[in-house]
Design an enzyme around this catalytic site. Sequence first.
Site, PDB file in Angstrom:
ATOM      1  N   ASP A  43     -11.140   2.682   4.002  1.00  0.00           N
ATOM      2  CA  ASP A  43     -11.371   1.427   3.831  1.00  0.00           C
ATOM      3  C   ASP A  43     -12.703   1.316   3.552  1.00  0.00           C
ATOM      4  O   ASP A  43     -13.412   0.105   3.620  1.00  0.00           O
ATOM      5  CB  ASP A  43     -10.902   0.588   5.379  1.00  0.00           C
TER       6      ASP A  43
ATOM      7  N   GLN B  39      -4.960  -1.733   9.208  1.00  0.00           N
ATOM      8  CA  GLN B  39      -4.665  -3.248   8.849  1.00  0.00           C
ATOM      9  C   GLN B  39      -5.244  -4.362   9.530  1.00  0.00           C
ATOM     10  O   GLN B  39      -5.132  -4.413  10.984  1.00  0.00           O
ATOM     11  CB  GLN B  39      -3.398  -3.653   8.473  1.00  0.00           C
TER      12      GLN B  39
ATOM     13  N   LYS C 273       0.755  -1.196  -0.030  1.00  0.00           N
ATOM     14  CA  LYS C 273       0.082   0.061   0.046  1.00  0.00           C
ATOM     15  C   LYS C 273       0.972   1.178  -0.012  1.00  0.00           C
ATOM     16  O   LYS C 273       0.719   2.424  -0.903  1.00  0.00           O
ATOM     17  CB  LYS C 273      -1.030   0.190   1.228  1.00  0.00           C
TER      18      LYS C 273
END
Length: 283
Positions: A114, A91, A47
């Site tokens: 997200d 994460q 990422k």
Amino acid sequence: MILDGKAVSEKRLELLKEKIDESGLYPRLATVIVGEDPASQMYVRMKHRACERVGIGSIGIELSIDASTEQVLEAVARLNADPDIDGILVQLPLPRGVETARVIDAVAPIKDVDGFHPFNLGRLLAGKPVYAPCTPQGVMTILDEYGIPIAGKRAVVVGRSIDVGRPMAVLLLNADATVTICHSRTENLADEMRRADILVSAVGKAKFVRPDMVKAGATVIDVGINQDEQGRLSGDVDFEAVRERAGAITPVPGGVGPMTIATLMENTFKAARLRTCCDEIVR
Ligand code: GUN
């Protein structure tokens, strides 16, 4: 037809880089990783690399495996308050000792690239998404890039997770598909799957989807990431057997995976645009 997610993601990243250049903005993403799970560390590294490539700044916050929920919440609160940060990505999975739902709920909705916060899931369900979760949104981008029709088609999503199955079903519904969500308690699962014009598997079991579960000519989207004892990656779909029957199919690796990261970059650029022009959208 093989749906080449790697190629689509490359194209989208190039396009995004141009858009970011033209905008004069310098979007910034913060990642939070708790513990040292090698797969999570690898995803986070990928990422950050993608950020660099498209002109997004990124910082990484690393907390130890024994961090408490409160410590993770403090890190998130600092990033929420930081005017230099546009997007926040925690994460997952978090270590067992950390309350995942509390952490997700703590991310400011406008920075929730997200798309896991209940605000953003609610907006998606209402048909007015701000940020959709990256993996299912990436699937929609692949379908769009290959011109695969969705409206009026039967879509079957196997899996009902917050990050993939549920938002995937809603995105397909918002695109006017007739949607069925299947899961571990579904009766006559293979019958349900065989009705699909678009079959999305997000189960996490290698060779779960066999040819007898697929309608001839269907589009098969494999969201599974499974690792065997030798560390080799495979999806949920028995690819070599199913490709003979499917009209279009995503491989693993090189299918949905790269699209998740490309979508995260797009969401982060969106976050920077929203924060500079119209953050009332998420108030
Ligand atoms: N772990 C696996 N996939 C994802 C994702 O899309 N977002 C986050 N935050 N964690 C993940």
